[in-house]
Design a protein around this motif. Structure first.
Motif, mmCIF file in Angstrom:
data_model
loop_
_atom_site.group_PDB
_atom_site.id
_atom_site.type_symbol
_atom_site.label_atom_id
_atom_site.label_comp_id
_atom_site.label_asym_id
_atom_site.label_seq_id
_atom_site.Cartn_x
_atom_site.Cartn_y
_atom_site.Cartn_z
ATOM 1 N N GLY A 55 -20.558 26.573 -2.548
ATOM 2 C CA GLY A 55 -19.790 26.210 -3.413
ATOM 3 C C GLY A 55 -19.230 24.813 -3.477
ATOM 4 O O GLY A 55 -19.411 24.068 -2.512
ATOM 5 N N GLY A 77 -14.592 39.071 -1.601
ATOM 6 C CA GLY A 77 -14.845 39.065 -3.042
ATOM 7 C C GLY A 77 -13.478 39.134 -4.103
ATOM 8 O O GLY A 77 -13.476 38.747 -5.149
ATOM 9 N N THR A 176 -12.657 32.565 -4.166
ATOM 10 C CA THR A 176 -13.032 33.715 -3.831
ATOM 11 C C THR A 176 -13.238 33.789 -2.317
ATOM 12 O O THR A 176 -13.917 33.077 -1.808
ATOM 13 C CB THR A 176 -14.389 34.159 -4.513
ATOM 14 N N ALA A 178 -14.829 35.215 0.876
ATOM 15 C CA ALA A 178 -16.272 35.351 1.317
ATOM 16 C C ALA A 178 -16.296 35.525 2.580
ATOM 17 O O ALA A 178 -15.276 34.887 3.492
ATOM 18 C CB ALA A 178 -17.177 34.424 0.797
ATOM 19 N N THR A 200 -16.496 28.591 -6.882
ATOM 20 C CA THR A 200 -17.838 28.582 -7.457
ATOM 21 C C THR A 200 -17.981 28.278 -9.074
ATOM 22 O O THR A 200 -19.074 28.545 -9.569
ATOM 23 C CB THR A 200 -18.456 30.106 -7.229
ATOM 24 N N VAL A 203 -21.071 24.538 -8.719
ATOM 25 C CA VAL A 203 -21.601 24.741 -7.179
ATOM 26 C C VAL A 203 -22.370 23.478 -6.961
ATOM 27 O O VAL A 203 -23.000 22.510 -7.979
ATOM 28 C CB VAL A 203 -22.652 25.806 -7.172
ATOM 29 N N ASN A 261 -21.056 26.238 -13.328
ATOM 30 C CA ASN A 261 -21.333 27.836 -12.959
ATOM 31 C C ASN A 261 -20.315 28.683 -13.334
ATOM 32 O O ASN A 261 -19.912 29.475 -12.423
ATOM 33 C CB ASN A 261 -21.491 27.876 -11.488
ATOM 34 N N GLY A 264 -20.743 32.390 -12.752
ATOM 35 C CA GLY A 264 -20.957 33.013 -11.287
ATOM 36 C C GLY A 264 -22.448 33.633 -11.088
ATOM 37 O O GLY A 264 -22.512 34.061 -9.982
ATOM 38 N N ARG A 267 -24.996 31.753 -6.787
ATOM 39 C CA ARG A 267 -24.160 32.208 -5.626
ATOM 40 C C ARG A 267 -24.484 31.386 -4.207
ATOM 41 O O ARG A 267 -25.510 30.999 -4.089
ATOM 42 C CB ARG A 267 -24.174 33.651 -5.329
#
Length: 366
Positions: A55, A77, A176, A178, A200, A203, A261, A264, A267
């Motif tokens: 990220g 998420g 986000t 994670a 993200t 990235v 990105n 998304g 990743r």
């Protein structure tokens, strides 16, 4: 018995005669070869390597106090803004500390206010000569000490409040959630990461490059990014950072590439293949690398040999080779664009040897 021997000798003689007759026929027809024309065009010197997708911002979240989780506010998420609560810890001890510090502030403030009132009265009495001036000075000293005590207990109260505030763990940045590693009721500590918050929309791809490539890569270079797991996805990125030093253990350096990105698709944690064009040249004459016949001078002077098809005759051509571009190799000297070069069968040829070109009739090409 003698008749049988005579017959056998005659058969062998006939066979040898047929072979000797066939050899000139093959030579006359020429050796079958495959040719390709040399081409002139744009040559790109490219290096390809694998890297890790990360990220643009990745922050691990820790608890600041050892305590048990009372409420977990997020799931993996979820999107959070900076300052949003991630978890609330049990805060009984911290609440008690805040209450005690608050009571101490109340007591110290009350004592200070009383001393102020006493000092005002003593000042008026001393002005009329009813009490000595020394008594006023003593009250003034006591008031200063009381004010210092109020400041001290007020600081303790703020510290207790800050300690209590630490029982609410908040997102340090927007992103986000994670790698969530806890749930309601778990015990957390300052050394145990609770989760990560990852941004993200952009990235970065971290690449380990060799010393030979590192010295040629510059910030701002365009990079083609293609994750092997997503064959249809190809993105363009830009070199954003080049490490100033080489790792002495691996003899590699870190290079970071930033990639948009917004959807998304890329990743964090994915593997990505990165292609960097180190040099681009126009008007380069190139042939298939398999057409080149190496010589003892190839390693030192880059001299080599190719065979050019001139009609049905092979002509030896001394050339100087340059940079290899994938399956093609540059011919720096000795060959012009468009000449028909033998790419298969050349190792058994000599200058002036007759040849037959695969795919061409006896009348000639086309």
């Amino acid at each position: 018995m003698r008749a049988g021997v005579v017959v056998l000798v005659g058969v062998l003689a006939s066979a040898c005669g047929a072979s000797e007759a066939a050899a000139p026929a093959v030579a006359e027809r020429g050796r079958l070869v495959v040719v390709e024309p040399s081409v002139s065009g744009v040559a790109e010197e490219r290096v390809t390597m694998l890297g890790d997708v990360q990220g643009e911002v990745e922050v691990r979240v820790f608890a600041q106090v050892p305590e048990r989780i009372r409420v977990l506010h997020v799931q993996e998420g979820d999107h959070v803004e900076a300052g949003d609560p991630i978890a609330t810890l049990e805060a009984d001890l911290q609440a008690t500390g805040v209450a005690q510090a608050g009571a101490a502030v109340e007591a110290a403030s009350s004592a200070r206010d009383q001393l102020r009132a006493d000092l005002d009265r003593a000042t008026r009495l001393a002005a009329t000569g009813a009490i000595p001036r020394a008594q006023v000075d003593a009250l003034a000293a006591q008031l200063r000490a009381s004010e210092a005590q109020v400041a001290q207990v007020s600081a303790a109260h703020r510290s207790a409040g800050a300690q209590r505030a630490r029982t609410v763990i908040r997102a340090p940045v927007a992103g986000t959630v994670a790698l969530l590693a806890v749930q309601d009721g778990d015990m957390v500590a300052p050394t145990m990461p609770i989760c990560s918050v990852v941004r993200t929309t952009r990235v970065k791809v971290a690449l380990r490059v060799t010393e030979q490539d590192w010295v040629r890569i510059r910030e701002g270079m365009e990079v083609e990014i293609a994750p092997p797991a997503l064959e249809e996805v190809v993105r363009r990125g830009t070199v954003s950072r080049v490490s100033p030093v080489i790792d002495r253990m691996t003899r590699t350096a870190m290079v970071e590439v930033m990639v948009d990105n917004a959807d998304g698709v890329l990743r964090p944690g994915m593997v990505a293949r990165a292609g960097v064009v180190l040099a681009r040249r126009e008007g380069v004459t190139m042939i298939a690398g398999r057409a080149v016949v190496m010589t003892p001078e190839t390693d030192t002077d880059h001299r080599a040999v190719v065979f050019v098809a001139e009609g049905e005759t092979a002509r030896r051509r001394d050339v100087r080779i340059g940079v290899r571009y994938g399956e093609r190799i540059e011919i720096a000297e000795g060959l012009a664009a468009g000449e028909r070069v033998v790419v298969e069968g050349q190792h058994l040829l000599r200058d002036g040897a007759p040849i037959r070109v695969a795919g061409e009739s006896a009348a000639g090409p086309g």
